[in-house]
Structure formats: C-alpha cells, structure tokens
Scaffold this active site. Structure first.
Site, PDB file in Angstrom:
ATOM      1  N   THR A  83       1.004  -1.288  -0.075  1.00  0.00           N
ATOM      2  CA  THR A  83       0.101   0.008  -0.016  1.00  0.00           C
ATOM      3  C   THR A  83       0.845   1.212  -0.005  1.00  0.00           C
ATOM      4  O   THR A  83       1.911   1.451   0.865  1.00  0.00           O
ATOM      5  CB  THR A  83      -0.987   0.075   1.198  1.00  0.00           C
ATOM      6  OG1 THR A  83      -0.183  -0.144   2.358  1.00  0.00           O
ATOM      7  CG2 THR A  83      -2.046  -1.173   1.114  1.00  0.00           C
ATOM      8  N   GLY A  84       0.412   2.234  -0.933  1.00  0.00           N
ATOM      9  CA  GLY A  84       1.282   3.172  -0.992  1.00  0.00           C
ATOM     10  C   GLY A  84       0.979   4.371   0.370  1.00  0.00           C
ATOM     11  O   GLY A  84      -0.062   4.210   0.949  1.00  0.00           O
ATOM     12  N   SER A 107       5.519  -1.356  -0.850  1.00  0.00           N
ATOM     13  CA  SER A 107       5.156  -0.717  -1.943  1.00  0.00           C
ATOM     14  C   SER A 107       6.316   0.111  -2.554  1.00  0.00           C
ATOM     15  O   SER A 107       7.076   0.661  -1.861  1.00  0.00           O
ATOM     16  CB  SER A 107       3.980   0.087  -1.918  1.00  0.00           C
ATOM     17  OG  SER A 107       3.623   1.180  -2.976  1.00  0.00           O
ATOM     18  N   GLN A 152       6.823  -4.823  -3.994  1.00  0.00           N
ATOM     19  CA  GLN A 152       6.118  -4.598  -5.022  1.00  0.00           C
ATOM     20  C   GLN A 152       6.624  -3.405  -5.992  1.00  0.00           C
ATOM     21  O   GLN A 152       7.105  -2.303  -5.567  1.00  0.00           O
ATOM     22  CB  GLN A 152       4.815  -3.928  -4.227  1.00  0.00           C
ATOM     23  CG  GLN A 152       3.764  -3.837  -5.703  1.00  0.00           C
ATOM     24  CD  GLN A 152       3.594  -2.006  -5.926  1.00  0.00           C
ATOM     25  OE1 GLN A 152       3.869  -1.367  -5.154  1.00  0.00           O
ATOM     26  NE2 GLN A 152       3.334  -1.901  -7.051  1.00  0.00           N
ATOM     27  N   TYR A 191       6.159  -1.098  -9.586  1.00  0.00           N
ATOM     28  CA  TYR A 191       5.494  -0.332 -10.480  1.00  0.00           C
ATOM     29  C   TYR A 191       6.446  -0.309 -11.667  1.00  0.00           C
ATOM     30  O   TYR A 191       7.810   0.219 -11.349  1.00  0.00           O
ATOM     31  CB  TYR A 191       5.005   0.966 -10.174  1.00  0.00           C
ATOM     32  CG  TYR A 191       3.806   0.825  -9.181  1.00  0.00           C
ATOM     33  CD1 TYR A 191       2.778   0.206  -9.507  1.00  0.00           C
ATOM     34  CD2 TYR A 191       3.456   1.293  -7.825  1.00  0.00           C
ATOM     35  CE1 TYR A 191       1.361   0.082  -8.907  1.00  0.00           C
ATOM     36  CE2 TYR A 191       2.497   1.329  -7.298  1.00  0.00           C
ATOM     37  CZ  TYR A 191       1.199   0.643  -8.032  1.00  0.00           C
ATOM     38  OH  TYR A 191       0.102   0.824  -6.970  1.00  0.00           O
ATOM     39  N   THR A 245       2.882  -5.346 -10.236  1.00  0.00           N
ATOM     40  CA  THR A 245       1.451  -4.846 -10.418  1.00  0.00           C
ATOM     41  C   THR A 245       1.223  -4.536 -11.766  1.00  0.00           C
ATOM     42  O   THR A 245       2.004  -3.797 -12.320  1.00  0.00           O
ATOM     43  CB  THR A 245       1.188  -3.674  -9.465  1.00  0.00           C
ATOM     44  OG1 THR A 245       1.586  -4.113  -8.031  1.00  0.00           O
ATOM     45  CG2 THR A 245      -0.055  -3.244  -9.442  1.00  0.00           C
ATOM     46  N   LYS A 303       0.148  -9.250 -10.035  1.00  0.00           N
ATOM     47  CA  LYS A 303      -0.733  -8.678  -8.928  1.00  0.00           C
ATOM     48  C   LYS A 303      -1.766  -8.135  -9.954  1.00  0.00           C
ATOM     49  O   LYS A 303      -1.253  -6.965 -10.593  1.00  0.00           O
ATOM     50  CB  LYS A 303      -0.282  -7.802  -8.104  1.00  0.00           C
ATOM     51  CG  LYS A 303      -1.169  -7.180  -7.211  1.00  0.00           C
ATOM     52  CD  LYS A 303      -0.632  -6.549  -5.986  1.00  0.00           C
ATOM     53  CE  LYS A 303      -1.421  -5.963  -5.187  1.00  0.00           C
ATOM     54  NZ  LYS A 303      -2.247  -4.573  -5.469  1.00  0.00           N
ATOM     55  N   HIS A 319      -7.215  -4.303  -7.254  1.00  0.00           N
ATOM     56  CA  HIS A 319      -6.631  -3.200  -6.472  1.00  0.00           C
ATOM     57  C   HIS A 319      -7.469  -2.462  -5.627  1.00  0.00           C
ATOM     58  O   HIS A 319      -7.602  -1.344  -5.305  1.00  0.00           O
ATOM     59  CB  HIS A 319      -6.239  -1.780  -7.661  1.00  0.00           C
ATOM     60  CG  HIS A 319      -5.074  -1.277  -7.346  1.00  0.00           C
ATOM     61  ND1 HIS A 319      -3.674  -1.441  -7.748  1.00  0.00           N
ATOM     62  CD2 HIS A 319      -4.469  -0.344  -6.383  1.00  0.00           C
ATOM     63  CE1 HIS A 319      -2.839  -0.788  -7.465  1.00  0.00           C
ATOM     64  NE2 HIS A 319      -3.216  -0.081  -6.680  1.00  0.00           N
ATOM     65  N   GLY A 349      -8.913  -8.159  -1.720  1.00  0.00           N
ATOM     66  CA  GLY A 349      -9.924  -7.204  -1.986  1.00  0.00           C
ATOM     67  C   GLY A 349     -11.222  -7.562  -1.096  1.00  0.00           C
ATOM     68  O   GLY A 349     -11.646  -8.674  -1.470  1.00  0.00           O
ATOM     69  N   ILE A 399     -11.417  -8.258   1.997  1.00  0.00           N
ATOM     70  CA  ILE A 399     -11.140  -9.385   3.144  1.00  0.00           C
ATOM     71  C   ILE A 399     -11.186  -8.363   4.521  1.00  0.00           C
ATOM     72  O   ILE A 399     -10.381  -7.517   4.640  1.00  0.00           O
ATOM     73  CB  ILE A 399      -9.949 -10.086   3.036  1.00  0.00           C
ATOM     74  CG1 ILE A 399     -10.090 -11.098   2.085  1.00  0.00           C
ATOM     75  CG2 ILE A 399      -9.599 -10.662   4.488  1.00  0.00           C
ATOM     76  CD1 ILE A 399      -8.484 -11.832   1.781  1.00  0.00           C
TER      77      ILE A 399
HETATM   78  C1  LIG Z   1      -4.363   3.143   0.563  1.00  0.00           C
HETATM   79  C2  LIG Z   1      -3.945   1.869  -0.459  1.00  0.00           C
HETATM   80  C3  LIG Z   1      -2.887   2.204  -1.046  1.00  0.00           C
HETATM   81  C4  LIG Z   1      -2.513   0.802  -2.279  1.00  0.00           C
HETATM   82  N1  LIG Z   1      -1.246   1.096  -2.929  1.00  0.00           N
HETATM   83  C5  LIG Z   1      -1.032   0.211  -3.409  1.00  0.00           C
HETATM   84  C6  LIG Z   1       0.310   0.133  -4.235  1.00  0.00           C
HETATM   85  O1  LIG Z   1       1.267   1.030  -3.983  1.00  0.00           O
HETATM   86  N2  LIG Z   1       0.735  -0.922  -4.976  1.00  0.00           N
HETATM   87  C7  LIG Z   1      -0.158  -1.927  -5.233  1.00  0.00           C
HETATM   88  O2  LIG Z   1       0.027  -2.862  -6.138  1.00  0.00           O
HETATM   89  N3  LIG Z   1      -1.351  -1.878  -4.413  1.00  0.00           N
HETATM   90  C8  LIG Z   1      -1.789  -1.063  -3.871  1.00  0.00           C
HETATM   91  N4  LIG Z   1      -3.137  -1.015  -3.295  1.00  0.00           N
HETATM   92  C9  LIG Z   1      -3.807  -2.235  -3.487  1.00  0.00           C
HETATM   93  C10 LIG Z   1      -3.601  -3.266  -2.329  1.00  0.00           C
HETATM   94  O3  LIG Z   1      -2.310  -3.914  -2.639  1.00  0.00           O
HETATM   95  C11 LIG Z   1      -4.662  -4.392  -2.381  1.00  0.00           C
HETATM   96  O4  LIG Z   1      -4.721  -4.731  -3.638  1.00  0.00           O
HETATM   97  C12 LIG Z   1      -5.968  -3.998  -1.954  1.00  0.00           C
HETATM   98  O5  LIG Z   1      -5.771  -2.988  -0.796  1.00  0.00           O
HETATM   99  C13 LIG Z   1      -6.805  -4.997  -1.400  1.00  0.00           C
HETATM  100  O6  LIG Z   1      -7.998  -4.758  -1.088  1.00  0.00           O
HETATM  101  P1  LIG Z   1      -8.379  -4.449   0.407  1.00  0.00           P
HETATM  102  O7  LIG Z   1      -7.719  -3.157   1.021  1.00  0.00           O
HETATM  103  O8  LIG Z   1      -9.855  -4.102   0.671  1.00  0.00           O
HETATM  104  O9  LIG Z   1      -7.900  -5.527   1.417  1.00  0.00           O
HETATM  105  C14 LIG Z   1      -3.357  -0.119  -2.440  1.00  0.00           C
HETATM  106  C15 LIG Z   1      -4.580  -0.384  -1.534  1.00  0.00           C
HETATM  107  C16 LIG Z   1      -4.793   0.876  -0.504  1.00  0.00           C
HETATM  108  C17 LIG Z   1      -6.137   0.724   0.148  1.00  0.00           C
END
Ligand SMILES: Cc1cc2nc3c(=O)[nH]c(=O)nc-3n(C[C@H](O)[C@H](O)[C@H](O)COP(=O)(O)O)c2cc1C
Length: 378
Positions: free
Chosen positions: A79-80, A107, A128, A130, A156, A252, A276, A308, A310
C-alpha cells in the site's frame, strides 16, 4: 484495546486518529466506489456448511505461499503512503508481520524505503514493483530489492494509468500534506499522529526521492504517477523483469480468465486475483466473484492468491475454499496502523486469526489447508 473486536473497530479508531486526507486515501475506491463496495459485500453472499461432532482438536492455520511457510495464509498487501497513516508505518507494519509470521509487501510508493524496512527486520520481506518510464530507475529498484534480500517481487499489472478517486482530488492528497488552513486545523485535532510525524524524518516517497533522475520532490502522487507510470507495459515486459530479478515473481492485478492464462505462461510463481481494492476500474467484478473461474482455468499451472474486501477471518476462508492458496489484506492492516501503530497491525492479524480458527472448527475442519469447495453451501 479489549473493546477492539473487529476490523471495523480499528477503522473507527483510525478515522479519529489519522488526518482526513490519509484516512480517506485508504477508505476510497474509484469513481462511484461500486467495485470497492462489492469487494466487501460479495463475501456475505457465500455461506459455509456447518458440521458437528467431528474432532476439532489440534487445529492449524499454517500453510505456505510461494513455498514460504506462513503462520496463516494472509499477507500484508503493498500500500502506498503507509508511512502517512502513522509515522514510520511501513517499518512498523513489517515488524508486526515478521513477528506474527506472515509476509509483508513493501510498495514502490511507500514512505519508508526498501533500505529503511530492511534495517528493522531480520526475515526477508516482499517488494512490489510499479513499472515506470525511467527504465534505469526500475532496474535500480529491482537491484535494491535484491540487495535487501527481498524474497519475492510482486509486479503490479493493473495501474499503468491511475483510476480517479474523487476523495483524493477533493482533499488535495500529498505527502507531506500542504500546510493550508484546512489541513492545519485537521491535523491539530490528531496529536498522536503529528507528534509521531514530528519525530521522524520519513515524510515523503523515500524509494523515489534522491533515487530517480531529477526527482528531488514528489509531493503529489497523482501528478507524478501521470508523468511516470508506463502505459506501454505489456506481457513482453514480464520476461525482462523476471530475468533481471531472478527470484520468485508474483503478478498482481489479474481479474480475467484470459489474462490469468497468459500470466501462467510467463513462468511466474503466482498471480493475485485483484482489482486493486476497487481503486482502479470501477464497475469491475469483485475479486471474490472472479476467483473461482480463474482458479479453475489455471488449475495447478500457477499458484493463485487473492485480495480485495477481506475484513475477517471468515472472508479468508471463503477465498481459500474458492481456490486461493493465499490472501492479502490492505485496509485492515492500514486501519490497525492508523489506530494503534504496530500494536494495531498485530491486533488486525490477531482478529483475523481468531475468526479463522473458530470458523475452521465450526466447519468441522482441523487444517486450514483442507478447506475446499465442499465446505461451502451452494
Ligand atoms: C491506501 C492503499 C494504497 C495502495 N497502494 C498500492 C500500491 O502502492 N501498490 C499496489 O500494488 N497496490 C496498492 N494498493 C492495493 C492493495 O495492494 C490491495 O490490492 C488492496 O488494498 C486489497 O483490498 P483491501 O484493501 O480491501 O484488502 C493500495 C490499496 C490501498 C487501500
């Protein structure tokens, strides 16, 4: 702490403790947020079979993900800006995951850098990636992850262009936040947050600033991603990334059967069925509804993970029943982090573990690895 029993409790506390801009960055989806909502809501449509009078002793949640032993098949998703939910957020979350025995994924768009996280952990974490236009920077990132002994690269695929989240536009999301009157007023009400931030030097994108050519400052995530993310990325690119990396590779953001079959042909170790977290293509299927068809299509040619929506241990088990070997949580750990720092991440994992354990028993199973389609009522 004793009153925190669910992920929703952690979310309520995080809402009070984290500045609005960053809380809403986590609690948002693209456009109408229909896919964001569906990710959570569709889990509720799936029902377990309740079984009785089976020996429920000696239960185990242990499993493996890409061959690594895990205390339960639940990794922390990349997560970013995690270091904006709480000072040094990525370092704290990585430590909590390590102590718990589950993988942590850092991330590319993190606040703490690969090197920061490596400096406070002993076991390998996952990184992860990009893919950006500046290929030298991408190669350098891969090499830095190798040098930090990361044990998997998570590539990703579903963010070559940024989906619009209205809340981020309205809030003027940036890291660190700009000192407008509204932001100062909002931050002033969150003393735990700003005292933590005042005590750390990690307040911007440390994987990028000082590493990417000509980048001395990337406060605005959206303008930087618009300029830097590479919309040309194709299946061919997976090959050179795989070769440069040379280790375990996870793809991903697969949500379609055809793409899953393509992914399996790349020789990657796993795919993550993911949209995502509903942050990219609004109107796409929830991850849990896409999972079974994908898992059936790829069979055992590639390991299948999902994320996603959970929000409980029950959701994890439902995903395992429908063909996932492992799962990831994004917001649940971010809410824990925003609410209570490292302790909150541990709390989120404990809540999920307890829910998994009791549900497993009431379904008449002792091993999490035994959960399959026959455990669901259909
Ligand atoms: C605040 C936030 C930032 C995210 N940043 C990234 C990221 O930088 N790279 C990435 O591959 N996915 C990112 N994601 C997606 C998550 O890796 C993941 O797929 C997603 O949060 C799963 O759903 P959930 O939040 O309902 O568990 C981000 C998700 C959130 C909520």
């Amino acid at each position: 702490m004793s009153q925190i029993l669910t992920i929703a409790d952690l979310k309520d506390l995080a809402r009070r403790r984290v500045p609005k801009m960053f809380f809403e960055y986590a609690d948002s989806g693209a456009w109408t947020e229909s896919t964001y909502r569906a990710n959570e809501e569709d889990f509720a449509k799936i029902k377990f079979r309740q079984r009785v009078l089976v020996d429920m002793s000696n239960r185990s949640l242990e499993s493996t993900m890409i061959g690594e032993k895990v205390a339960m098949p639940v990794a922390l998703a990349p997560t970013g800006l995690t270091g904006m939910q709480h000072a040094d957020g990525e370092m704290l979350a990585a430590q909590a995951a390590e102590e718990f025995g589950v993988p942590f994924t850092l991330s590319t768009m993190s606040i703490c850098s690969i090197e920061d996280v490596a400096s406070v952990t002993k076991k390998p974490f996952w990184f992860q990636l990009y893919v950006l236009r500046d290929k030298d920077f991408v190669l350098d990132l891969i090499d830095r992850a190798k040098a930090a002994k990361c044990s998997a690269l998570v590539l990703t695929l579903d963010l070559q262009i940024l989906g619009q989240r209205h809340k981020d536009v309205r809030n003027g999301l940036s890291a660190p936040p700009r000192m407008t009157l509204a932001n100062i007023a909002d931050i002033a009400m969150r003393p735990r947050w700003w005292m933590g931030m005042a005590g750390t030097k990690r307040r911007t994108f440390r994987n990028i600033v000082g590493h990417a050519k000509g980048v001395g400052d990337v406060a605005s995530l959206s303008s930087w991603t618009t300029e830097q993310f590479d919309p040309h990325l194709s299946w061919k690119d997976v090959a050179w990334i795989k070769e440069r990396w040379g280790g375990k590779l996870i793809l991903k953001g697969v949500l379609d059967k055809e793409d899953a079959l393509m992914a399996a042909k790349t020789g990657a170790d796993a795919i993550i069925v993911s949209n995502h977290g509903g942050r990219q293509l609004d109107g796409a299927s929830s991850s849990i509804m896409a999972l079974e068809e994908i898992a059936d299509a790829v069979g055992d040619t590639i390991e299948v993970h999902m994320d996603g929506g959970i929000r409980s241990g029950q959701d994890v088990l439902k995903a395992l029943c429908l063909g996932a070997k492992g799962t990831y949580i994004g917001r649940p750990f971010l809410y824990g982090l925003g609410a209570l720092g490292k302790e909150g991440v541990t709390k989120a994992l404990e809540i999920i573990r307890k829910e998994m354990d009791i549900t497993l028993a009431l379904c008449g199973k002792r091993l999490v690895t035994d959960m399959g389609k026959d455990q669901l009522r259909r």
